[in-house]
Design an enzyme around this catalytic site. Structure first.
Site, PDB file in Angstrom:
ATOM      1  N   SER A 575      58.803 157.136  50.419  1.00 33.38           N
ATOM      2  CA  SER A 575      59.622 158.183  50.752  1.00 33.38           C
ATOM      3  C   SER A 575      58.577 159.502  50.664  1.00 33.38           C
ATOM      4  O   SER A 575      57.603 159.553  51.197  1.00 33.38           O
ATOM      5  CB  SER A 575      60.726 158.467  49.939  1.00 33.38           C
ATOM      6  OG  SER A 575      61.640 159.210  51.076  1.00 33.38           O
ATOM      7  N   ASP A 650      65.330 152.508  59.771  1.00 31.33           N
ATOM      8  CA  ASP A 650      65.078 153.881  58.747  1.00 31.33           C
ATOM      9  C   ASP A 650      65.902 154.931  59.442  1.00 31.33           C
ATOM     10  O   ASP A 650      65.562 155.483  60.378  1.00 31.33           O
ATOM     11  CB  ASP A 650      63.840 154.117  58.360  1.00 31.33           C
ATOM     12  CG  ASP A 650      63.785 155.068  57.280  1.00 31.33           C
ATOM     13  OD1 ASP A 650      64.985 155.832  56.973  1.00 31.33           O
ATOM     14  OD2 ASP A 650      62.733 154.991  56.478  1.00 31.33           O
ATOM     15  N   HIS A 682      65.890 152.875  54.865  1.00 34.53           N
ATOM     16  CA  HIS A 682      64.935 153.797  54.481  1.00 34.53           C
ATOM     17  C   HIS A 682      64.134 153.010  53.209  1.00 34.53           C
ATOM     18  O   HIS A 682      63.103 153.266  52.608  1.00 34.53           O
ATOM     19  CB  HIS A 682      65.434 154.890  53.844  1.00 34.53           C
ATOM     20  CG  HIS A 682      64.276 156.001  53.300  1.00 34.53           C
ATOM     21  ND1 HIS A 682      63.070 156.149  54.292  1.00 34.53           N
ATOM     22  CD2 HIS A 682      64.272 156.672  52.157  1.00 34.53           C
ATOM     23  CE1 HIS A 682      62.419 156.924  53.469  1.00 34.53           C
ATOM     24  NE2 HIS A 682      63.160 157.306  52.358  1.00 34.53           N
TER      25      HIS A 682
END
Length: 712
Positions: A575, A650, A682
């Site tokens: 991320s 995602d 995600h």
């Protein structure tokens, strides 16, 4: 003789070491929730309005829910498993000191301490976002983006009928930013229901493809990209008696955010923090809950970078006209006492540390029980603080991370804590520091495993700020060898990696890497959480600049260590950490030989409004900042080996980030590696995460070759 004893001792030590197990990949990923789960206690919670807590214990006749009075620890049995359908004691939610409710396969039931059980309610199978008002036997829920409410008489009200793909009622809004975690707000006495209504008509449709069916199916989501049109949020108030809804006059034509929604204890008013689209201006408003009209603005907060309200108001016990407001106005998250005219009565807490939680209150002593970082940014401790004079008293004494639940009257606390070397202890404490009873000391589930040596490291940023990190040594460390290094990082807002909790490494994957012959290093640079506003805002407007400078302090430190092979360094993050990993591989391509970037943001114009515009402003207002941080335009600068990983579904960092990156790599004849996880959003969860972490580890093994550690 001495030589014989010494040899025997060495052989015995080697034998004991050999008997210890290695941390396998499954252990590293799933162990702490399966075979290496840390011992705990079941259903330990305070009974409302009593100095007594419950605990689920096993007996010769099955499970029993017992009650323990504090401080005597006198024990009584409340329920036995034979009283319940499946002969197990379900998870109970206390309504008051004599009644609790629990879920069954067919709905919800109540049970009294006398053993009387009654059917309470049955929700439709497709109900979501359920919000209970158990004290008044009421519940709100959402079906197909419409809000429903079951009142105390058992009557079901359909509050909204306009719910559809574009119109959402009763759900969390603003991408769950600003501390928002729900969309239904039942008033304190249960007479009114407030709710968010979100109109997403103007927001961009974005495709999320389900590849598990043939042919693949598209499901659009609404995704508010930075710099584009936002959704419009209003707050409705429904009266079950009149069956009418009014909306507060929050001026929906203005592009702003509605946060910190709070009822007054007397149900006459609703308070909302209105935050401007650019997040630099906030005003706390009071509205009439009957008419919806704005009564007054209590106060405003402004900041040249951003204001970030994250908490609801907390009213002073017994007061309709005094409340606690959480604010970073002095640079750290602290508590302030205001009256409902907007007058600041006093700053309750202050100092170069933050309050992380308000966990209880003692009305008689005018004290709150709070969790703070006062002792160390890496620790969490319980304190009491007088809300009038600010006097602090520390309750927990052992270094570590303390998770605390407090009795209704604020006199006692259950403290579930750990530190680097303590897997878990649960203590019962009093708020005066005179009583402490340990009720659990967990055994170390890693006692028979080869765990890594961990060294806590403190470095200095360019401005002298302390940066906390951990250096993890290879198993069977030999100072005459040089080892490859893996740096793991996140280094973004609302995340802190370096804390004083079990296990010492912070992640069993690091122990696994240590067994394979890696040095592992991880550090929280500026931009990370829980260090104050200046520390976090250091990244504003040009992300991955200050963070990289701080992480380079870690790299420089590693290069001073004689056992580190600076030519074999890898970096990994997910991320924001994936963004940081890719930034290093492209903007400082000579530092790391290998990088693995998971779910990375690669172009901030493709990330959501609320988060992006807080830290980067809008693309229109900060074009240079967005240009500098666009990694897709830097693909040709890649020198090392880069593996990029993305979840095919995602909906946070959309797949297009890495697809666009690959397209640019092909265009520029740049070779890289890529892997996709179908069915995952995600991050990769569950058993598939074992595959993910093995994929990452294999990639480092391929190019860093830890088995071939070189001699100095």
């Amino acid at each position: 003789m001495k030589k014989t004893i010494l040899l025997s001792t060495l052989l015995m030590s080697a034998s004991l070491l050999a008997q210890k197990k290695n941390v396998t990949m499954e252990d590293a990923v799933l162990g702490l929730s399966t075979n290496l789960r840390i011992e705990s206690l079941n259903q330990v919670q305070w009974i409302p309005n009593q100095n007594a807590y419950t605990q689920n214990v096993k007996t010769s006749y099955g499970e029993a829910l017992i009650k323990k009075e504090v401080p005597s620890l006198k024990t009584d049995t409340i329920f036995r498993s034979s009283q319940f359908e499946n002969k197990r004691i379900p998870s109970l939610n206390w309504i008051n000191d004599k009644q609790a409710y629990y879920s069954t396969k067919t709905g919800y039931k109540t049970i009294t301490t006398a053993g009387q059980q009654n059917d309470w309610l049955k929700l439709p199978d497709n109900a979501e976002n359920v919000e209970f008002d158990a004290t008044n036997n009421q519940v709100g829920y959402v079906i197909d983006n419409n809000l429903f409410f079951v009142d105390k008489a058992g009557k079901t009200h359909q509050i909204t009928k306009d719910g559809k793909y574009e119109i959402v009622n009763g759900k969390s809004v603003h991408q769950n930013e600003f501390g928002i975690h729900k969309g239904i707000f039942i008033s304190p006495k249960g007479n009114l229901v407030a709710f968010y209504r979100m109109d997403q008509t103007a927001v961009t449709d974005y495709p999320i493809i389900d590849w598990s069916v043939q042919p693949a199916v598209n499901k659009n989501i609404k995704y508010p990209f930075a710099g584009t049109k936002n959704h419009t949020v209003t707050l409705g108030v429904y009266n079950p008696t009149t069956q009418k809804t009014i909306f507060l006059e929050t001026h929906p034509e203005v592009d702003h955010y509605l946060t910190s929604v709070t009822w007054s204890p007397d149900e006459k008013h609703i308070y909302i923090a209105l935050l401007s689209r650019n997040q630099k201006h906030m005003e706390l408003n009071q509205y009439d809950a009957t008419s919806g009209k704005l009564i007054k603005t209590l106060f405003k907060e402004d900041d040249a970078k951003y204001v970030e309200p994250q908490n609801e108001l907390h009213f002073i016990p017994g007061k309709n006209n005094e409340f606690v407001w959480w604010s970073q106005r002095d640079g750290f998250m602290h508590l302030y006492r205001f009256n409902t005219d907007g007058k600041l009565l006093n700053q309750i807490t202050k100092g170069d540390w933050i309050v992380t939680d308000l966990v209880g209150e003692n009305a008689k002593k005018k004290e709150f029980l709070i969790i703070t970082t006062k002792d160390s940014p890496k620790d969490r401790h319980l304190y009491t603080v007088n809300w009038e004079n600010g006097k602090l008293r520390k309750i927990t004494t052992d270094a570590g991370t303390h998770n605390v639940s407090v009795s209704t009257n604020g006199e006692y606390a259950i403290d579930n804590w750990s530190n680097d070397n303590t897997p878990r202890k649960i203590d019962v404490l009093d708020a005066n520091g005179k009583f402490k009873q340990n009720i659990l000391t967990a055994q170390n589930p890693l006692a028979n495993y080869n765990t890594a040596k961990v060294e806590n490291v403190t470095l200095k940023a360019d401005d002298g700020t302390d940066l906390y990190g951990k250096l993890i040594y290879p198993t069977n460390f030999d100072s005459s060898k040089k080892y490859p290094v893996i740096v793991y990082l996140y280094n973004g807002p609302h995340a802190q990696l370096i804390t004083n909790r079990f296990p010492a490494t912070g992640n069993l994957w690091y122990d696994h890497l240590a067994e394979k012959g890696y040095v592992v290093f991880t550090m929280d640079g500026r931009g990370s959480a829980n260090r104050g506003l200046k520390f976090e805002q250091a990244i504003h407007g040009n992300v991955a600049t200050t963070e990289m400078n701080d992480q380079m302090k870690g790299v420089d430190f590693l290069k001073t260590l004689p056992f580190v092979d600076a030519e074999r360094m890898g970096i990994h993050g997910w991320s924001y950490g994936g963004f940081m990993t890719t930034s290093f591989m492209l903007r400082k391509p000579d530092v790391f030989k290998v990088g693995v970037a998971g779910g990375p943001v690669l172009d901030w114009t493709q990330y959501e409004i609320m988060y992006t515009e807080r830290y980067m402003e809008s693309p229109q207002d900060n074009p240079e900042g967005f240009k500098n941080t666009n990694l897709i335009n830097r693909v040709k600068d890649l020198k090392g080996k880069l593996l990029m990983i993305h979840g095919a579904q995602d909906n946070v960092v959309v797949w297009q980030h890495s697809i666009d990156f690959i397209r640019e790599a092909v265009k520029n004849s740049v070779q890289m590696d890529y892997f996709v996880y179908p069915g995952h959003e995600h991050n990769v969860r569950g058993k598939d995460r074992v595959h993910l972490m093995q994929k990452i580890t294999d990639y480092f093994d391929l190019y860093l070759k830890p088995e071939g550690t070189s001699q100095k």
